[in-house]
Motif scaffolding. Sequence first.
Motif, PDB file in Angstrom:
ATOM      1  N   ALA A   1      49.642  57.498  49.208  1.00  0.00           N
ATOM      2  CA  ALA A   1      49.091  56.832  48.029  1.00  0.00           C
ATOM      3  C   ALA A   1      50.165  56.594  46.978  1.00  0.00           C
ATOM      4  O   ALA A   1      51.153  57.323  46.884  1.00  0.00           O
ATOM      5  N   LYS A   2      49.937  55.543  46.174  1.00  0.00           N
ATOM      6  CA  LYS A   2      50.849  55.214  45.088  1.00  0.00           C
ATOM      7  C   LYS A   2      50.092  54.450  44.016  1.00  0.00           C
ATOM      8  O   LYS A   2      49.179  53.683  44.328  1.00  0.00           O
ATOM      9  N   ARG A   3      50.440  54.657  42.749  1.00  0.00           N
ATOM     10  CA  ARG A   3      49.859  53.891  41.658  1.00  0.00           C
ATOM     11  C   ARG A   3      50.603  52.563  41.542  1.00  0.00           C
ATOM     12  O   ARG A   3      51.836  52.523  41.448  1.00  0.00           O
ATOM     13  N   VAL A   4      49.851  51.448  41.557  1.00  0.00           N
ATOM     14  CA  VAL A   4      50.445  50.113  41.495  1.00  0.00           C
ATOM     15  C   VAL A   4      49.626  49.250  40.546  1.00  0.00           C
ATOM     16  O   VAL A   4      48.444  49.520  40.299  1.00  0.00           O
ATOM     17  N   PRO A   5      50.216  48.168  39.984  1.00  0.00           N
ATOM     18  CA  PRO A   5      49.459  47.263  39.117  1.00  0.00           C
ATOM     19  C   PRO A   5      48.539  46.351  39.920  1.00  0.00           C
ATOM     20  O   PRO A   5      48.839  46.000  41.066  1.00  0.00           O
ATOM     21  N   LEU A   6      47.426  45.969  39.318  1.00  0.00           N
ATOM     22  CA  LEU A   6      46.474  45.054  39.950  1.00  0.00           C
ATOM     23  C   LEU A   6      46.981  43.621  39.839  1.00  0.00           C
ATOM     24  O   LEU A   6      47.318  43.156  38.753  1.00  0.00           O
ATOM     25  N   ILE A   7      47.050  42.911  40.967  1.00  0.00           N
ATOM     26  CA  ILE A   7      47.442  41.509  41.015  1.00  0.00           C
ATOM     27  C   ILE A   7      46.364  40.755  41.776  1.00  0.00           C
ATOM     28  O   ILE A   7      46.050  41.077  42.922  1.00  0.00           O
ATOM     29  N   HIS A   8      45.761  39.738  41.138  1.00  0.00           N
ATOM     30  CA  HIS A   8      44.621  39.048  41.723  1.00  0.00           C
ATOM     31  C   HIS A   8      45.006  38.070  42.824  1.00  0.00           C
ATOM     32  O   HIS A   8      44.294  37.941  43.820  1.00  0.00           O
ATOM     33  N   GLU A   9      46.090  37.328  42.668  1.00  0.00           N
ATOM     34  CA  GLU A   9      46.433  36.275  43.618  1.00  0.00           C
ATOM     35  C   GLU A   9      47.787  36.521  44.258  1.00  0.00           C
ATOM     36  O   GLU A   9      48.712  37.012  43.611  1.00  0.00           O
ATOM     37  N   GLY A  10      47.876  36.168  45.533  1.00  0.00           N
ATOM     38  CA  GLY A  10      49.138  36.304  46.238  1.00  0.00           C
ATOM     39  C   GLY A  10      49.404  37.738  46.654  1.00  0.00           C
ATOM     40  O   GLY A  10      48.620  38.652  46.397  1.00  0.00           O
ATOM     41  N   GLU A  11      50.525  37.945  47.303  1.00  0.00           N
ATOM     42  CA  GLU A  11      50.892  39.273  47.771  1.00  0.00           C
ATOM     43  C   GLU A  11      51.305  40.162  46.612  1.00  0.00           C
ATOM     44  O   GLU A  11      51.991  39.720  45.684  1.00  0.00           O
ATOM     45  N   ASN A  12      50.890  41.414  46.660  1.00  0.00           N
ATOM     46  CA  ASN A  12      51.304  42.392  45.652  1.00  0.00           C
ATOM     47  C   ASN A  12      52.622  43.006  46.112  1.00  0.00           C
ATOM     48  O   ASN A  12      52.650  43.779  47.079  1.00  0.00           O
ATOM     49  N   PRO A  13      53.743  42.695  45.442  1.00  0.00           N
ATOM     50  CA  PRO A  13      55.039  43.188  45.912  1.00  0.00           C
ATOM     51  C   PRO A  13      55.167  44.703  45.845  1.00  0.00           C
ATOM     52  O   PRO A  13      55.926  45.308  46.610  1.00  0.00           O
ATOM     53  N   HIS A  14      54.436  45.332  44.936  1.00  0.00           N
ATOM     54  CA  HIS A  14      54.492  46.788  44.805  1.00  0.00           C
ATOM     55  C   HIS A  14      53.844  47.461  46.012  1.00  0.00           C
ATOM     56  O   HIS A  14      54.340  48.483  46.503  1.00  0.00           O
ATOM     57  N   ILE A  15      52.776  46.860  46.516  1.00  0.00           N
ATOM     58  CA  ILE A  15      52.140  47.391  47.718  1.00  0.00           C
ATOM     59  C   ILE A  15      53.027  47.148  48.933  1.00  0.00           C
ATOM     60  O   ILE A  15      53.200  48.028  49.781  1.00  0.00           O
TER      61      ILE A  15
END
Length: 304
Positions: free
Chosen positions: A157-171
């Motif tokens: 698990a990791k805390r990441v920012p929510l991104i609605h569109e496109g790939e989430n680079p943090h994930i």
Amino acid sequence: MKGDTVIAELNTLIDLIESDLAETGSTVGGEGVSHLDVESLARTLGLSEYHLRRMFSSLSGMSLSEYVRRRRMTVAAADVAAGRGLLGIAVRFGYGSAEAFGRAFHSVHGVSPSTVRRDGGPLRSQSTIRFRLTIEGSSSMDTRITDKPAFSLIGHAKRVPLIHEGENPHIREHIESLPADEHTRLKSLSDAEPTGMLQVTADVDPDYREGTELTYLHGVAVGTPASIPEDLDAIDVEAGTWAVFTTAGRFPEALQTTWAATASEWFPSNPWQLRPGPSIVAIIDRAADFSTATTELWLPIERA
């Protein structure tokens, strides 16, 4: 609960917000946002607060608290332009000081109250939202409802920012940081539905605001907590009902489209509402470069 009822209840919420814009009291989600008791209001409308906030943000494109702030500052701009005292305006619109009001005003209009008084603007107006049901029903969603006993989600698990569109680079960065053999190890531990490698989001902001942090877990589902290795993170999930949406197509665009359609089409047309809990994406099949994929989106639900 059918679609026209859901839309009517969201419009009732809008009417209550409009009648409450220039009143003081406790807040929806931040200083001076609104004193509406959203939990009580949702209960009166026959909805959970969690579902009400998620449906509002999904259908309007902004959080409930952000909409209230924008409407409040739209109405307050007339008092500011008229030269009324800032402290009096701040108190009228639920802020404890002229400074707090000024920060909120600037966050919406992009300029300070003093600039508006001097130049008359620029001002950014937020119109009153009205929801309308325009679903044609010409397409169907591949959905099933299933009841599951309690289970656990285990992995990294990791805390990441929510991104609605496109790939989430943090994930993506988090997944790529895992050793290749770790995926094999995790798959060998899976002994419950959803099967296979899972992308889990938990602890999501109720308003689903872009940029807020959530917990992302890359792992699998297990039904026997005693077998969880000590080096893995775990999310315990209560027994309950789930809606499972199957999607195939470009990844992650097709999945994100389905996710949005659950709010705009499926929930308004079915007698279910979201309940608190993790959202789970199971990767059923995918291209070698992950450009396309078949996925299952698992959402925790309850009778509306």
